[in-house]
Design a protein around this motif. Sequence first.
Motif, short mmCIF file in Angstrom:
data_model
loop_
_atom_site.label_atom_id
_atom_site.label_comp_id
_atom_site.label_asym_id
_atom_site.label_seq_id
_atom_site.Cartn_x
_atom_site.Cartn_y
_atom_site.Cartn_z
N LEU A 133 0.77 -1.28 0.02
CA LEU A 133 -0.06 -0.05 0.05
C LEU A 133 0.98 1.22 -0.03
O LEU A 133 0.60 2.26 -0.73
CB LEU A 133 -0.93 0.09 1.31
CG LEU A 133 -2.04 -0.90 1.36
CD1 LEU A 133 -2.85 -0.86 2.64
CD2 LEU A 133 -3.07 -0.63 0.30
N GLU A 134 1.90 1.25 0.92
CA GLU A 134 2.79 2.53 1.14
C GLU A 134 3.44 2.69 -0.44
O GLU A 134 3.71 3.63 -0.90
CB GLU A 134 3.81 2.16 2.10
CG GLU A 134 4.89 3.26 2.03
CD GLU A 134 6.08 2.80 2.78
OE1 GLU A 134 6.50 3.93 3.73
OE2 GLU A 134 6.65 1.72 2.95
N ALA A 135 4.12 1.47 -0.86
CA ALA A 135 4.73 1.78 -2.35
C ALA A 135 3.89 2.29 -3.42
O ALA A 135 4.09 3.33 -3.98
CB ALA A 135 5.55 0.41 -2.74
N THR A 140 3.95 5.80 -6.18
CA THR A 140 3.13 5.86 -7.56
C THR A 140 2.11 6.79 -7.77
O THR A 140 2.29 7.65 -8.67
CB THR A 140 2.88 4.44 -8.03
OG1 THR A 140 3.81 3.50 -7.64
CG2 THR A 140 2.35 4.45 -9.38
N ALA A 141 1.18 6.57 -6.96
CA ALA A 141 -0.19 7.51 -7.08
C ALA A 141 0.27 8.96 -6.62
O ALA A 141 1.14 9.10 -5.82
CB ALA A 141 -1.19 6.78 -6.54
N SER A 142 -0.46 9.88 -7.23
CA SER A 142 -0.23 11.35 -6.54
C SER A 142 -1.62 11.45 -5.61
O SER A 142 -2.70 11.15 -6.05
CB SER A 142 -0.46 12.40 -7.67
OG SER A 142 0.61 12.22 -8.61
N LEU A 143 -1.39 12.04 -4.57
CA LEU A 143 -2.60 12.22 -3.67
C LEU A 143 -2.72 13.76 -3.46
O LEU A 143 -1.94 14.68 -3.59
CB LEU A 143 -2.10 11.73 -2.03
CG LEU A 143 -1.97 10.27 -2.15
CD1 LEU A 143 -1.28 9.90 -0.79
CD2 LEU A 143 -3.17 9.62 -2.24
N GLU A 145 -2.90 17.29 -2.05
CA GLU A 145 -2.28 18.02 -1.02
C GLU A 145 -1.01 17.43 -0.45
O GLU A 145 -0.18 18.00 0.57
CB GLU A 145 -3.26 18.46 0.45
CG GLU A 145 -4.21 19.47 0.14
CD GLU A 145 -5.20 19.48 1.18
OE1 GLU A 145 -4.41 19.65 2.30
OE2 GLU A 145 -6.29 19.58 1.34
N PHE A 146 -0.55 16.52 -1.33
CA PHE A 146 0.70 15.68 -1.01
C PHE A 146 1.82 16.50 -1.26
O PHE A 146 1.99 16.76 -2.38
CB PHE A 146 0.80 14.24 -1.54
CG PHE A 146 1.68 13.45 -1.42
CD1 PHE A 146 2.77 13.21 -2.23
CD2 PHE A 146 1.94 13.05 0.25
CE1 PHE A 146 3.92 12.57 -1.80
CE2 PHE A 146 3.29 12.24 0.36
CZ PHE A 146 4.24 11.97 -0.61
N VAL A 147 2.89 16.72 -0.22
CA VAL A 147 3.89 17.42 -0.66
C VAL A 147 5.09 16.13 -0.97
O VAL A 147 5.40 15.58 -0.25
CB VAL A 147 4.59 18.07 0.54
CG1 VAL A 147 5.88 18.88 0.29
CG2 VAL A 147 3.24 19.34 0.90
N ALA A 148 5.73 16.12 -2.08
CA ALA A 148 6.50 15.11 -2.34
C ALA A 148 7.89 15.03 -1.55
O ALA A 148 8.30 16.05 -1.04
CB ALA A 148 7.19 15.43 -4.11
N ILE A 149 8.39 14.13 -1.25
CA ILE A 149 9.45 14.04 -0.40
C ILE A 149 10.78 13.69 -1.04
O ILE A 149 10.98 13.16 -1.87
CB ILE A 149 9.37 12.66 0.70
CG1 ILE A 149 7.97 13.14 1.65
CG2 ILE A 149 10.38 12.50 1.50
CD1 ILE A 149 7.77 11.99 2.26
#
Length: 149
Positions: A133-135, A140-143, A145-149
């Motif tokens: 799920l995490e991977a 892979t997916a974009s969420l 308000e997600f800030v890329a790490i």
Amino acid sequence: MTTSDHSVRILLVEDNPGDARLTKEAFRAGKVPCEVDHVVNGEEAMAFLRREGSYGDRKKPHMVLLDLNMPRMDGREVLAAMSNDAELKDIPVIALTTSSAPEDIEACYRNGANAYVVKPPEFNSFIEKVRALEAFWFGTASLPEFVAI
């Protein structure tokens, strides 16, 4: 508890303490920094998501991991409430449950679930599912308000 701007915020809705502990440990040991908030039933989940009562200072989660069979308000009811709420319907929801019943799977997707994952009974298999799920969701997916790490 403070959430880092570079952490993924997950709301875990799970009434089984053992499953909640395993899920949190799997994310803690994962590759993506995660902040996992845990509530034990659907009523608490909705209060958290709507920032009511003691949850008033909580940030909107990037994802909800939702058990189906819980007391007071079950996961199906939470899904229906979220899908009918303009402020909540954009949050990805993954049903993470022991049920493999076709009617549960169909009902979850019909009510807006983004994925349905059956919890395996074995410890290692459970950890592998959470890591998968995490991977996918954080690699892979974009969420929203997600800030890329």
